[in-house]
Write a protein that holds these residues in place. Structure first.
Motif, short mmCIF file in Angstrom:
data_model
loop_
_atom_site.label_atom_id
_atom_site.label_comp_id
_atom_site.label_asym_id
_atom_site.label_seq_id
_atom_site.Cartn_x
_atom_site.Cartn_y
_atom_site.Cartn_z
N THR A 288 -7.94 8.32 -0.83
CA THR A 288 -8.10 6.95 -0.70
C THR A 288 -8.78 6.35 0.32
O THR A 288 -8.22 6.66 1.52
N ARG B 202 -11.46 7.71 -3.79
CA ARG B 202 -11.23 6.67 -4.25
C ARG B 202 -11.39 5.48 -3.27
O ARG B 202 -10.73 5.64 -2.19
N LEU C 295 -11.25 1.51 -2.01
CA LEU C 295 -10.69 0.21 -2.08
C LEU C 295 -11.50 -0.59 -1.24
O LEU C 295 -11.49 -0.46 0.00
N GLU D 164 -12.66 -0.20 -6.35
CA GLU D 164 -12.20 -1.36 -6.80
C GLU D 164 -12.45 -2.46 -5.68
O GLU D 164 -12.24 -2.11 -4.53
N ASP E 109 -2.54 -4.43 1.66
CA ASP E 109 -2.46 -3.28 0.54
C ASP E 109 -3.31 -2.32 0.46
O ASP E 109 -2.92 -1.26 -0.01
N TRP F 90 -2.35 0.18 3.00
CA TRP F 90 -1.28 0.89 2.60
C TRP F 90 -1.24 1.89 1.51
O TRP F 90 -1.05 2.97 1.70
N GLU F 91 -2.53 1.66 0.64
CA GLU F 91 -2.61 2.49 -0.23
C GLU F 91 -3.59 3.74 0.28
O GLU F 91 -3.72 4.76 -0.29
N ALA F 92 -4.38 3.45 1.34
CA ALA F 92 -5.20 4.35 2.00
C ALA F 92 -4.78 5.58 2.68
O ALA F 92 -3.66 5.38 3.11
N ASP F 93 -5.49 6.38 2.59
CA ASP F 93 -5.46 7.76 3.44
C ASP F 93 -6.27 7.60 4.91
O ASP F 93 -5.85 7.95 5.64
N ASP G 247 1.17 -1.81 10.84
CA ASP G 247 2.57 -1.17 10.20
C ASP G 247 2.02 -0.16 8.88
O ASP G 247 2.64 0.92 8.74
N VAL G 248 1.20 -0.59 8.18
CA VAL G 248 0.65 0.31 7.04
C VAL G 248 -0.45 1.47 7.60
O VAL G 248 -0.73 2.20 6.80
N ARG H 278 0.04 3.20 9.99
CA ARG H 278 0.66 4.13 10.74
C ARG H 278 0.33 5.71 10.60
O ARG H 278 0.35 6.04 9.39
N LYS I 198 -2.33 7.05 10.25
CA LYS I 198 -3.61 7.36 9.39
C LYS I 198 -4.63 7.22 10.25
O LYS I 198 -4.64 6.74 11.41
#
Lengths: 191, 220
Positions: B6, B30, B32, B58, B65, B68-71, B91-92, B94, B96
């Protein structure tokens, strides 16, 4: 974002606030939506996953494409393919989200760092693996030795708080019985 | 089947964001797409879908968000906007990969606004100490993504970062976008890469290359 993980660690080891804070830096927060995969058959499992919110399940598929459920994981549980993680061989398993979920992931590098640098984390990991081994042993013993009714009773005890979150056909698959047999057992038990 | 990676593209409605999104619109990814104007991000997503319905893409209105979903997170925003968005997603993001594509040009395009001895890439790493910041796609123009061949030669795209595994992942990403990836060195090499693009932009304007210009290392 880390509530369940901190609870899980504190339940098992007397970690200091400093150690808990340090741990946070090494986990990868990852949101995953219902029906998305964390791992697919043929890939190497290179991450351990802790479930902060939501649920996942692991399964293999047979030649006809039928799912064989290995494990469910809810808040506070770990899920991965340890065989593939430790050997770096491709996995035979799929790990899929049952619900929208929030995970905390650890790859080899992060996991090794925590093991080396935070002794309490090493103890925690040993206890988690110990529990996983015991659960696996119980599952094998149950699979080869218990009747369908006994297996279902044991399942009810083990997953009592999360039962309504798992579709019946996956429970049947986990128990190694047909959905029809599960339905019959459920009817018998409610009598 | 493999698990799709992602990729969150922050600033996906801009020239570079759109170009990167379209170049990475492949079945193994995928996407985002975030833009402060969600409608614009959705239009980019729809355009990608109209060309290949099998692509998972999308538009989204929430950078946190999406990250957060992503790699992998690609910050396709100007340097001036990078710090603010980085603080939001810290925070999200980290552990990555966070790709910095920006060039910290001044308003007159004759210098960089970063202080000597640092770079946009290194400044981003300071804001995101737990992320793996990689400098990439800063030496390529948006039009290069549509046509990575210039004068019959495949454009080079330079990558800099301190994390070996992350460099390998981004190298593959850059290759899949159509460029010849060259790992230039650790993140501090961003200073050179950002200055290289400053030069290319200056030369592009001076000699009217019409943005069809890029870097190619000639070697034996």
């Amino acid at each position: 974002m880390f509530e369940q993980l901190i609870k899980s660690i504190q339940d098992k080891v007397p970690a200091t606030e400093e150690e808990l804070q340090l741990c946070k830096h090494y986990f990868t927060p990852k949101k995953i939506r219902k029906k998305q995969f964390l791992l697919q058959e043929g890939d190497v499992c290179n991450r351990l996953a802790f479930v902060e919110k939501g649920s996942l399940y692991s399964y293999s598929t047979d030649a006809k494409g039928t799912q064989r459920v290995i494990q469910f994981a809810f808040e506070g549980w770990w899920i991965s393919d340890l065989y593939s993680f430790f050997t770096k061989e491709p996995s035979n398993l799929n790990i899929e989200a049952l619900e929208d979920s929030e995970l905390l992931l650890l790859d080899h590098e992060q996991h090794d760092y925590l093991l080396k640098n935070i002794p309490q984390y090493e103890t925690y990991t040993r206890l988690i693996l110990q529990n996983a081994y015991v659960a696996l042993q119980r599952r094998i013993e149950g699979t080869i030795g218990l009747t369908a009714e006994e297996k279902y009773s044991r399942f009810l005890n083990q997953y009592s708080t999360c039962l309504n979150r798992v579709p019946q056909h996956l429970i049947a698959s986990y128990l190694g019985i047909t959905p029809e047999t599960l339905s019959r057992i459920r009817k018998q038990m409610t009598r | 089947m493999h698990v799709k990676q992602t990729i969150a593209i922050i600033g996906a409605a801009g020239n570079m964001g759109q170009a990167i999104a379209k170049a990475l619109a492949k079945e193994e990814n995928r996407l985002l797409l975030f833009s402060s104007n969600q409608q614009k991000a959705q239009l980019v997503a729809e355009e990608i879908k109209s060309k290949n319905a099998a692509i998972e893409v999308e538009g989204t209105g929430c950078p946190v968000d999406a990250s957060w979903e992503a790699d992998i997170i690609i910050l396709a925003v100007p340097y001036q906007a990078e710090a603010e968005i980085a603080k939001k997603i810290e925070d999200v993001a980290r552990q990555k990969i966070v790709i910095s594509i920006s060039n910290p040009l001044n308003e007159t395009f004759d210098g960089l606004v970063t202080l000597p001895g640092t770079s946009a890439g290194e400044e981003l790493q300071k804001i995101l100490p737990d992320s793996k910041v990689i400098k990439a796609f800063n030496t390529t123009y948006a039009v290069n993504f549509v046509q990575p061949l210039i004068d019959g030669k495949q454009t080079d795209a330079f990558i800099a970062g301190d994390h070996a595994t992350a460099l390998t992942v981004v190298e593959e990403l850059v290759r899949s976008a159509g460029f010849n990836p060259i790992v230039a060195g650790p993140l501090k090499v961003s200073q050179t890469l950002e200055n290289m693009q400053l030069l290319l932009i200056q030369l592009t304007m001076k000699y009217n290359y019409n943005w069809h210009a890029g870097w190619k290392i000639l070697h034996n």
